[in-house]
Design a protein around this motif. Structure first.
Motif, PDB file in Angstrom:
ATOM      1  N   VAL A  37      -7.331  14.072   0.394  1.00 37.80           N
ATOM      2  CA  VAL A  37      -6.059  13.490   0.827  1.00 37.80           C
ATOM      3  C   VAL A  37      -6.331  12.070   1.319  1.00 37.80           C
ATOM      4  CG1 VAL A  37      -4.141  13.715   2.452  1.00 37.80           C
ATOM      5  CG2 VAL A  37      -5.219  15.774   1.494  1.00 37.80           C
ATOM      6  N   GLU A  38      -5.404  11.163   1.060  1.00 36.92           N
ATOM      7  CA  GLU A  38      -5.562   9.785   1.502  1.00 36.92           C
ATOM      8  C   GLU A  38      -4.385   9.367   2.378  1.00 36.92           C
ATOM      9  OE1 GLU A  38      -6.184   6.905  -1.510  1.00 36.92           O
ATOM     10  OE2 GLU A  38      -8.091   7.771  -2.198  1.00 36.92           O
ATOM     11  N   THR A  40      -1.641   6.874   3.504  1.00 37.53           N
ATOM     12  CA  THR A  40      -0.878   5.846   2.787  1.00 37.53           C
ATOM     13  C   THR A  40      -0.109   4.907   3.707  1.00 37.53           C
ATOM     14  OG1 THR A  40       1.003   7.365   2.556  1.00 37.53           O
ATOM     15  CG2 THR A  40      -0.618   7.308   0.746  1.00 37.53           C
ATOM     16  N   ASP A  41       0.180   5.352   4.922  1.00 34.92           N
ATOM     17  CA  ASP A  41       0.969   4.505   5.819  1.00 34.92           C
ATOM     18  C   ASP A  41       0.843   5.019   7.250  1.00 34.92           C
ATOM     19  OD1 ASP A  41       2.608   2.431   6.593  1.00 34.92           O
ATOM     20  OD2 ASP A  41       4.475   3.370   5.937  1.00 34.92           O
ATOM     21  N   TYR A  59       1.206   8.972   7.278  1.00 38.82           N
ATOM     22  CA  TYR A  59       1.690   9.500   6.008  1.00 38.82           C
ATOM     23  C   TYR A  59       0.527   9.592   5.021  1.00 38.82           C
ATOM     24  CZ  TYR A  59       6.230   8.372   8.030  1.00 38.82           C
ATOM     25  OH  TYR A  59       7.322   8.305   8.867  1.00 38.82           O
ATOM     26  N   THR A  60       0.632  10.535   4.076  1.00 43.02           N
ATOM     27  CA  THR A  60      -0.444  10.740   3.098  1.00 43.02           C
ATOM     28  C   THR A  60       0.113  10.871   1.690  1.00 43.02           C
ATOM     29  OG1 THR A  60      -0.384  13.167   3.202  1.00 43.02           O
ATOM     30  CG2 THR A  60      -1.741  12.019   4.848  1.00 43.02           C
ATOM     31  N   ASP A  61      -0.810  10.758   0.722  1.00 45.42           N
ATOM     32  CA  ASP A  61      -0.411  10.911  -0.674  1.00 45.42           C
ATOM     33  C   ASP A  61      -0.141  12.367  -1.037  1.00 45.42           C
ATOM     34  OD1 ASP A  61      -3.003  11.877  -0.606  1.00 45.42           O
ATOM     35  OD2 ASP A  61      -3.749  10.635  -2.257  1.00 45.42           O
ATOM     36  N   GLY A  63       1.992  14.096   0.707  1.00 48.07           N
ATOM     37  CA  GLY A  63       3.320  14.368   1.247  1.00 48.07           C
ATOM     38  C   GLY A  63       3.291  15.035   2.603  1.00 48.07           C
ATOM     39  N   GLY A  89      -6.007   4.585   2.934  1.00 47.20           N
ATOM     40  CA  GLY A  89      -6.936   5.003   1.905  1.00 47.20           C
ATOM     41  C   GLY A  89      -8.014   5.950   2.394  1.00 47.20           C
TER      42      GLY A  89
END
Length: 412
Positions: A37-38, A40-41, A59-61, A63, A89
């Motif tokens: 998991v990365e 993202t914000d 937040y992550t990629d 969801g 990232g």
């Protein structure tokens, strides 16, 4: 915010030898099991409670979103925005490395202590909520499991006339009988009407008698129905603190909190060792290094870190571990919204030497409206078994109580 703090030039990137990003450290192995998991914000929203709480969301990629909170105060959202590029990232499961990474990256901007540590704390708490959701475990499990299913709460009490001993006693009885708390705290740094000079930290004999009258009135009223602590907010000189502590030794005082300013460890140690009254200190010190000196010097009987200020959940766990080596209990200072309050409770569940977690908002009627779940019941917080912190922000309530000019988080 008027300027993008995330775009500020990073001078550390040009020369630091201790770069702890995943790329630099070579942390690239595939993890599997939904753990790749990365981030993202990172976003913040400040809520206008009885303190201006800074809520943090990561937040992550995948969801999945984690929610945290930093101790209140100006400059925290800007510092979190400043740190955002350092964790975008990254895998949010690497909580300890990311914490140390932020401390190192922000070393020139004050990550030894102060508001920079507070900002990092808010991110760290959100990472625990996020990691728990990714791994499908409650946050306390990430700290080693639990010693207790529920954590005791002590209620920070106030009255319209905080200098009136009988008014304090009446409020103590109301909070015990009507609200169901069996642990309380009152302020002692209140005007007695006998002050001559507010700057010199000296307590005149009449002022000490007045404070002892408050202690007597409250403790005699509640007796064994509740434990009662008293807070001084770093107000007095060493000599005055020793005389005050001696004057209340005959009463059932749970602890006397922060009687002297926090900077001088030697004075703090002398005050603590001069009295049988238990002395509690910790909310105005940062990270395990600072609190370790307090504990090792036996300058404190009970240590009181403020979890979203001191460095976060794992840092508070480290402080508790040091305290446990000296048989010192932990009573977490807390003036937060339900988010950091519950995060403190998760820590309290995971450490052996937990006494209680503070609740400072009993007179704020909408405090619990910020989340969909119930938090405090009959003076205790039951630790959720849901993943992460186990709380769900009520976005309508957050929006209703935002500081003017703030922007609401993205939903997901």
């Amino acid at each position: 915010m008027g300027k993008n703090y995330a775009d500020l030039h990073d001078p550390n990137a040009e020369y630091t030898m201790r770069e702890l990003s995943a790329d630099t450290m070579g942390v690239t192995a595939t993890r599997g099991g939904g753990r790749d998991v990365e981030i993202t914000d990172v976003q913040t929203t400040m809520v206008d409670g009885n303190f201006p709480w800074t809520l943090v969301r990561i937040y992550t990629d995948a969801g999945i979103v984690g929610t945290g909170e930093a101790y209140w105060g100006a400059g925290v959202p800007e510092l979190i925005e400043r740190m955002k590029p350092f964790i975008i990232g990254e895998n949010p499961l690497d909580i300890d490395r990311l914490y140390e990474h932020l401390v190192q990256k922000m070393s020139g901007e004050g990550s030894v202590e102060g508001v920079t540590v507070t900002a990092i704390s808010g991110i760290e708490i959100a990472l625990h909520d996020l990691a728990g959701k990714i791994l499908d475990v409650p946050a306390y499990q990430l700290l080693g499991g639990k010693y207790r299913d529920k954590v005791r709460v002590y209620c920070d009490c106030h009255t319209a006339d905080e200098a009136d001993p009988q008014a304090c006693a009446d409020e103590a009885e109301r909070v015990v009988e009507e609200l169901g708390y069996d642990a309380l705290k009152f302020d002692l740094d209140v005007p007695s009407g006998l002050e001559k000079d507010r700057a010199n930290r000296h307590l005149r004999p009449g002022e000490i008698r007045h404070k002892a009258e408050i202690v007597e009135a409250v403790t005699e009223r509640v007796k064994d129905r509740a434990d009662v602590a008293f807070d001084c907010h770093w107000t007095f000189s060493g000599g005055s603190a020793k005389r005050l502590a001696a004057a209340i030794e005959d009463y059932d005082v749970w602890w006397l909190e922060d009687p002297v300013p926090p900077e001088n460890l030697e004075v703090q140690e002398e005050v603590t060792k001069s009295t049988l009254t238990p002395i509690t200190v910790g909310e105005n010190r940062y990270r395990v290094t600072e609190l370790r000196r307090l504990i090792q010097n036996q300058a404190v009987d009970i240590v009181a870190p403020d979890m979203p200020k001191v460095g976060g959940m794992r840092e508070t766990r480290k402080i508790a571990d040091v305290a446990n080596q000296y048989y010192v209990p932990v009573a977490m200072h807390n003036v937060s919204s339900p988010i950091a309050t519950m995060a403190s409770a998760h820590v309290g569940a995971a450490i052996p030497n937990s006494l209680a977690v503070e609740y400072h908002s009993y007179q704020l009627g909408w405090w619990e409206d910020l989340v969909e779940e119930s938090v405090i019941e009959d003076g205790y917080i039951e630790i959720p078994e849901k993943p992460g912190l186990g709380l769900t922000l009520d976005m309508d309530a957050v929006e209703e109580h935002m500081v003017e000019g703030e922007t609401l988080f993205d939903e997901e």
